[in-house]
Design an enzyme around this catalytic site. Structure first.
Site, PDB file in Angstrom:
ATOM      1  N   ASP B  25       0.880  -1.166   0.000  1.00 42.13           N
ATOM      2  CA  ASP B  25       0.000   0.000   0.000  1.00 42.13           C
ATOM      3  C   ASP B  25       0.917   1.216   0.000  1.00 42.13           C
ATOM      4  O   ASP B  25       1.480   1.568   1.029  1.00 42.13           O
ATOM      5  CB  ASP B  25      -0.888  -0.041   1.247  1.00 42.13           C
ATOM      6  CG  ASP B  25      -1.759   1.212   1.395  1.00 42.13           C
ATOM      7  OD1 ASP B  25      -1.708   2.085   0.504  1.00 42.13           O
ATOM      8  OD2 ASP B  25      -2.493   1.298   2.401  1.00 42.13           O
ATOM      9  N   LYS B  87       3.289  11.216  -3.315  1.00 44.06           N
ATOM     10  CA  LYS B  87       2.268  10.604  -4.166  1.00 44.06           C
ATOM     11  C   LYS B  87       1.445  11.652  -4.916  1.00 44.06           C
ATOM     12  O   LYS B  87       0.972  11.415  -6.022  1.00 44.06           O
ATOM     13  CB  LYS B  87       1.349   9.744  -3.290  1.00 44.06           C
ATOM     14  CG  LYS B  87       0.405   8.838  -4.036  1.00 44.06           C
ATOM     15  CD  LYS B  87      -0.309   7.944  -3.038  1.00 44.06           C
ATOM     16  CE  LYS B  87      -1.363   7.076  -3.692  1.00 44.06           C
ATOM     17  NZ  LYS B  87      -2.028   6.227  -2.677  1.00 44.06           N
ATOM     18  N   GLU B 184      -7.099   0.654  -4.832  1.00 46.65           N
ATOM     19  CA  GLU B 184      -7.167   0.579  -3.375  1.00 46.65           C
ATOM     20  C   GLU B 184      -8.519   0.065  -2.854  1.00 46.65           C
ATOM     21  O   GLU B 184      -8.539  -0.817  -1.997  1.00 46.65           O
ATOM     22  CB  GLU B 184      -6.829   1.952  -2.769  1.00 46.65           C
ATOM     23  CG  GLU B 184      -5.340   2.273  -2.902  1.00 46.65           C
ATOM     24  CD  GLU B 184      -5.004   3.748  -2.780  1.00 46.65           C
ATOM     25  OE1 GLU B 184      -5.897   4.537  -2.442  1.00 46.65           O
ATOM     26  OE2 GLU B 184      -3.838   4.103  -3.037  1.00 46.65           O
ATOM     27  N   ASP B 206     -12.997   5.579   2.245  1.00 48.37           N
ATOM     28  CA  ASP B 206     -11.573   5.642   2.612  1.00 48.37           C
ATOM     29  C   ASP B 206     -11.203   7.058   3.039  1.00 48.37           C
ATOM     30  O   ASP B 206     -11.007   7.937   2.206  1.00 48.37           O
ATOM     31  CB  ASP B 206     -10.733   5.187   1.404  1.00 48.37           C
ATOM     32  CG  ASP B 206      -9.236   5.185   1.696  1.00 48.37           C
ATOM     33  OD1 ASP B 206      -8.826   5.697   2.768  1.00 48.37           O
ATOM     34  OD2 ASP B 206      -8.478   4.673   0.854  1.00 48.37           O
TER      35      ASP B 206
END
Lengths: 107, 620
Positions: B25, B87, B184, B206
């Site tokens: 992850d 990211k 994800e 999320d």
């Protein structure tokens, strides 16, 4: 003689079986392969075969097929930690030599 | 000797044949690595027993590269060389990065992707991510006692081609074989074993440190399909901390604190938030360097009240995702909670009320994505029997298409198509004798090229000269399981072909994806008009060009007054093309058509006469 688990090994096996959600015990055995002739088999057991020899150690059933037993009779299975790595280790009195990594052996 | 793991019945591997595979992850704030051992998925910890690796890399002036907690603690003293949340920069150019001015980094604009200047030179986000992945890889190899066969790396469902490609490149740079990029939310669903659950629709909520994502998944016959995604790129647990921080400062009636005190109070705010997930109240007592003191008690109810707005903010994208998928909350069979911020009871309550059911929270929300990736990696590495194999389907977040005449976009693969997919469409030439065609690949929902994102351009050459409209050019779009696009164009009569792997120079920001989607809906009417206008313009231009060519060839067929009428209609056409009025343009096209009718008829006669000249009726 048979095969035994250390208490630590037994605790981990029981834990893994519980998390996995099924299984009657642990199956140990040998196969012919690997660089030094023999390789260990370490698997979950879902069924008991009629010819299986069953040993019980700290509440965990260890299943062994009769043909494998001579190669591993007297073995103690331990659970060890080496740095970040952890896993099972065979302390097998029958072993005469093994390959460098110990994944296969000769009797 | 090597340490052994327990295999599934009958699946003991031969010595030296262990297929060690991990799931990673690669998060904005934290990253994790997990694997399946003894048939149980586990997250691999570092020497200190910590599962989370902060996604922070520090490039020291001494040439050392530090990743994780050590880099994170150096952030305050060496902000410029300590890269966090990289990211957000993956696959982006400088112009894509929001709030550049508020970040401590020295950015360099480079073709394709932004670079960050550090003590060790300019680093691309791919290199920084590779350093994070390298740290996870070495943790995994130390834990598993051997080299890795491969890894499944998770990416947000909305990641576009450029961002996915950048992630793959980072893995390759870190020496990892990518078995698959996995969305994800899909990973989270797998961790909960929903792939074995009954068919239906699932939502994955999320709420991470700094981002919020909602995804709607459809499970049918063991196959996952992402129906819709939405979210907020600037909303996460950190905002809850900040709310508490502001309250601590206000309620203690102290002035704006210095940098060091600010960090201290922020840490206390975060601690208070975390404690309130387990307890009904928390005491905060801090002494600041100014001598000011904070001595307050925060109850769970007060905390919930002061952050309710933030929770409500997550529900708008949630509604939108459902609307995109054409669903209502009652249609959803299960809700998976991901991200540390979903531990907060009032978040769970709000989500529960919205969907009318208790969300799934029994797995650690920080770990569920990594665990799902590990389960998938285990399957892909071949550690499970084929019968248990399953296929995962994801979708394309924005439509993919081509530029056509008039600056219009022809969609080839519509948004939310499941991948892998391949579609082809035939196009033709616009001009007589045209021997080349420019292929411009675009991504977006709007009708006009200027409103969509350009992904790639290439040319198909060697088209045999033919009349306009006679060539048949088949353009195929192919999107692989990782969501990467390749486009090929082929002229059907001769077989000449050109192709491109779309390794786009840069991608789309997720909020940009959201904006483009929104624009697409809001401007539907306007876009339709723009398309009509552009189409009429193309038609007018074609008619204009054809008439000019005909006049050049056979202008002698018209007398002066006739010629004046045709010229006038051409002039009217040329004027109308420049205007914005679709109706006027249509009128001009009709008028020009009528004005040239007679001329066209005479040309037809002449060409027949020419063809028949000198031949007797019998020979025909």
């Amino acid at each position: 003689m048979g095969v035994t688990l250390t208490e630590k090994a037994a605790r981990h096996v029981a834990g893994f079986i519980a998390k996995r959600g099924r299984g009657v015990g642990l199956r140990l055995g040998v196969r012919t392969s690997g660089c030094s002739g023999m390789a260990y088999k370490l698997e979950f057991a879902d069924d008991l075969a009629p010819e299986d020899l069953v040993f019980e150690s700290h509440g965990v059933k260890v299943l062994i097929d009769p043909q494998s037993l001579p190669y591993i009779d007297g073995t103690e299975l331990d659970f060890v930690r080496e740095g970040l790595n952890e896993g099972f280790k065979f302390n097998n009195p029958n072993v005469k030599d093994e390959c460098g990594c110990g994944e296969s052996f000769n009797v | 000797m090597a340490l052994l793991q327990i295999a599934e019945p009958g699946e003991s591997t031969a010595p030296h044949q262990h297929r060690l595979a991990v799931g990673i992850d690669l998060g904005t704030t934290n990253s994790l690595v997990a694997t399946v051992r003894n048939s149980v998925p586990v997250v691999l910890n570092d020497e200190q027993g910590r599962a989370l690796l902060p996604s922070v890399v520090r490039y020291g002036a001494d040439g050392g590269v530090v990743v994780g907690h050590a880099a994170q603690s150096a952030q305050a003293q060496d902000p410029r060389n300590t890269i966090a949340s990289v990211k957000r920069f993956m696959g982006r150019s400088l112009s894509d990065v929001a709030h550049v001015e508020s970040m401590p980094y020295v950015f360099e604009d480079a073709p394709g992707m932004v670079r960050l200047r550090t003590a060790q030179g300019a680093k691309s986000p791919v290199e920084v991510s590779a350093d994070i992945l390298r740290a996870l890889r070495s943790r995994a190899e130390d834990s598993l006692g051997g080299p890795l066969t491969g890894a499944v790396i998770t990416v947000p469902a909305y990641f576009d081609d450029a961002q996915r490609q950048a992630t793959k490149d980072a893995a390759r740079l870190a020496g990892l074989e990518v078995l698959r990029l996995l969305n994800e939310p899909t990973a989270a669903a797998i961790a909960y074993g929903l792939d074995n659950a009954s068919e239906g629709l699932y939502a994955v909520y999320d709420l991470g440190g700094g981002t919020f994502d909602i995804s709607i998944l459809k499970l049918s016959r063991g196959v996952f399909e992402v129906l819709a995604t939405s979210g907020d790129a600037a909303l996460g647990g950190d905002d809850f901390d900040h709310r508490v921080y502001c309250w601590l400062i206000e309620a203690s009636r102290i002035g704006p604190p210095g940098l060091e005190d600010m960090r201290l109070v922020h840490m206390e705010a975060r601690r208070a938030k975390e404690v309130l997930s387990a307890q009904d109240s928390v005491h905060v007592g801090v002494k600041l360097s100014t001598g000011d003191e904070i001595d307050l008690t925060l109850t769970r109810a007060d905390f919930a009240a002061m952050t309710q707005k933030l929770v409500d903010k997550t529900l708008a994208p949630t509604r939108k995702a459902l609307r995109d998928a054409g669903l209502s909350p009652q249609d959803v069979k299960g809700v998976v909670m991901v991200g540390g911020a979903t531990r907060m009871p009032h978040v769970q309550r709000a989500v529960g009320e919205f969907f009318g059911q208790v969300p799934l929270t029994n797995l650690d929300p920080d770990k569920v994505v990594a665990i799902g990736a590990a389960i998938q990696a285990n399957v892909l590495a071949g550690n499970r029997s084929a019968g248990e194999d399953w296929l995962l389907l994801d979708v394309i977040p924005l439509s993919l298409g081509l530029e056509t005449m008039g600056g219009l976009v022809e969609k080839v693969i519509p948004r939310n198509s499941t991948i892998p997919t391949a579609r082809a469409q035939e196009f033709t030439t616009f001009k007589d004798g045209q021997t080349a065609m420019a292929i411009h690949v675009l991504q977006g929902e709007r009708e006009r090229v200027s409103d969509c994102r350009s992904l790639a351009r290439f040319e198909l050459r060697g088209i045999p000269p033919m009349a306009a409209g006679a060539a048949r050019i088949r353009v195929s779009f192919q999107v692989d399981a990782d969501g990467l696009l390749s486009v090929s164009a082929r002229e059907m009569t001769t077989g000449v072909e050109a192709r491109i792997e779309v390794k786009p120079s840069y991608g789309l920001a997720d909020d940009e994806v959201a904006r483009m989607l929104k624009d697409g809906f809001e401007h539907a009417q306007e876009d339709m008009k723009a398309r009509a206008l552009a189409e009429q313009r193309v038609e007018a231009q074609r008619l204009h060009d054809a008439t000019v060519a005909a006049l050049l060839a056979d202008g002698d067929l018209l007398d002066t007054s006739e010629r004046a009428v045709v010229d006038a209609s051409l002039a009217a056409l040329a004027t109308a093309v420049k205007g914005e009025d679709v109706a006027a343009l249509k009128q001009a096209i009709n008028d020009a058509g009528r004005a040239t009718d007679e001329f066209a008829a005479r040309r037809m006669n002449r060409s027949i006469q020419r063809a028949l000249a000198g031949r007797s009726v019998e020979s025909l």
